[in-house]
Write a protein that holds these residues in place. Sequence first.
Motif, PDB file in Angstrom:
ATOM      1  N   TRP A 221       0.833  -1.204   0.000  1.00 43.33           N
ATOM      2  CA  TRP A 221       0.000   0.000   0.000  1.00 43.33           C
ATOM      3  C   TRP A 221       0.868   1.255   0.000  1.00 43.33           C
ATOM      4  N   VAL A 222       1.908   1.265   0.840  1.00 44.34           N
ATOM      5  CA  VAL A 222       2.815   2.419   0.893  1.00 44.34           C
ATOM      6  C   VAL A 222       3.557   2.556  -0.435  1.00 44.34           C
ATOM      7  N   TYR A 390      13.633   2.089   1.911  1.00 42.09           N
ATOM      8  CA  TYR A 390      14.526   1.159   2.614  1.00 42.09           C
ATOM      9  C   TYR A 390      13.788   0.448   3.741  1.00 42.09           C
ATOM     10  N   LEU A 391      12.964   1.222   4.455  1.00 46.64           N
ATOM     11  CA  LEU A 391      12.260   0.665   5.609  1.00 46.64           C
ATOM     12  C   LEU A 391      11.317  -0.465   5.188  1.00 46.64           C
ATOM     13  N   TYR A 392      10.521  -0.217   4.160  1.00 50.49           N
ATOM     14  CA  TYR A 392       9.549  -1.235   3.755  1.00 50.49           C
ATOM     15  C   TYR A 392      10.189  -2.369   2.971  1.00 50.49           C
ATOM     16  N   ALA A 393      11.314  -2.091   2.333  1.00 52.81           N
ATOM     17  CA  ALA A 393      12.074  -3.198   1.734  1.00 52.81           C
ATOM     18  C   ALA A 393      12.573  -4.128   2.833  1.00 52.81           C
ATOM     19  N   GLY A 394      13.049  -3.548   3.940  1.00 56.13           N
ATOM     20  CA  GLY A 394      13.479  -4.360   5.078  1.00 56.13           C
ATOM     21  C   GLY A 394      12.330  -5.138   5.679  1.00 56.13           C
ATOM     22  N   ILE A 395      11.150  -4.500   5.764  1.00 53.29           N
ATOM     23  CA  ILE A 395       9.972  -5.201   6.294  1.00 53.29           C
ATOM     24  C   ILE A 395       9.628  -6.402   5.421  1.00 53.29           C
ATOM     25  N   LEU A 396       9.633  -6.207   4.098  1.00 54.43           N
ATOM     26  CA  LEU A 396       9.339  -7.310   3.185  1.00 54.43           C
ATOM     27  C   LEU A 396      10.331  -8.450   3.367  1.00 54.43           C
TER      28      LEU A 396
END
Length: 501
Positions: A221-222, A390-396
């Motif tokens: 979503w982001v 970067y943050l959401y890539a790390g979350i994934l």
Amino acid sequence: MDSLNSLIDGFGTALTPVNLLWAALGVLLGTAIGVLPGIGPAMAVALLLPVTYGLDPTGAFIMFAGIYYGAMFGGSTTSILLNTPGESAAVVAAIEGNPMAKAGRGAQALAAAAVGHFAGGMIGTILLVVLAPTVAALAVDIGAPDYLALMVLAFIAVTSVLGSSRVRGLASLLVGLTIGLVGLDAMTGQQRLTFGSLQLADGVDVVIVAVGLFAIGEALWVAAHLRRTAGEAIPVGRPWLGREDVKRTWKPWLRGPFIGFPFGAIPAGGAEIPTFLSYVTEKRLSKHKEQFGKGAVEGVAGPEAAASASAAGTLVSMLTLGLPTTAVAAVMLAAFQQYGIQPGPLLFEREPELVWGLIASLFVGMVLLLALNLPLAPVWAKLLRIPRPYLYAGILFFAAVGAYAVGGEALDLVVLLVIGLIGLGMRRYGLPVLPAVIGVILGPAAEQQLRRALQISDGSPAGLVNTPFSITVYAVVALLLAWPLLRRAVTRREDPAPPKG
């Protein structure tokens, strides 16, 4: 008095330098692992089980207790800051905690959660010491109709207070119940919604569903909106609660444990139901109802205190009956058996040093959790300053690792992505995510209890409401369903139309 003397002896065991070290290590490891999306306390204890082979049983279980509470707080951290619960008990923290973080009050939300965990853990552990025999006796007497009634209450409560409409809440719940049907029928052995896949015969793990709907859905979503909105750094805010925050949170901190502890102790327990009920309670009692859904601090404080007290409650039925009520308790039961110890009514007589050392370590772990994590609240809150790509890539990445670690099957990653796309669609059309997770967690258990109750009554529907407890719960359910209509009728009566002319 015997319990008090035994507890004092337990503190003598828990406060030795070596056991204090294991408690601190457990809290730090639990928090660090809980912060990672998809890796909750059950997985943390399971992963660290081999590490404790060389420890004595008392040290091992003191460390496990620290991991349990630390991972619960870690799960709340990612719920609040990233809208990504580390485990199912932290789901409710995202509802109010994440809007607080987006409004620059992430540190306050974390502080409310930390103090809530401390208050809930302390009160819950005191209740464990005082009420363990009574609660264990009550847990034995609760039957299938009562379990089913509690689960129906959770379904109705969560669909009636979340989202823009009850219809959307119900639609989300049905999505979760459908996912919960995947796998083998527990009674007939028939495959349901497996599409001929043997890997799906065991069903879809709750961790994969929670991570998919929350972490993957939120990340997608982001990502879909990154080009439209700039990735501005969100201000972290002050690290401590202000006077107004404390005024609004001290009652939820005290109410939450008395909701969480009984639910943790009964065999249909766990922290999921009481956190939702605590949230509903705080919303009903709050003087700031308009802030709910936009960042009400009471909606973080109460459920977090309930979750922590529920963790103490789970130890009642595990230690006194050998009956695990949560995934963590099941892993700890396996750990007891690893050491050749069988939890049950005789455990307090045969292994008093171990049991009371473990209970005393819960108090120690709570103090350590507050001392270590409250000062770290601004540090955790700075996660929001990491650039969003970067943050959401790390979350994934961590979500995929957590999902793969559940079963070690490549199909789990495919299922994770599919459920993540469902989560993206739910956000697109305004469906709340929480009822779906509740449907997956409680749906299979509700079905099992429904069948069991009907079997006991030879198929008669009257068997579902043949106990005072179930009748009381269904009366509460009816009140929840009728309350909007009653409120509308009362409002019309109090505000008559103005006279014409």
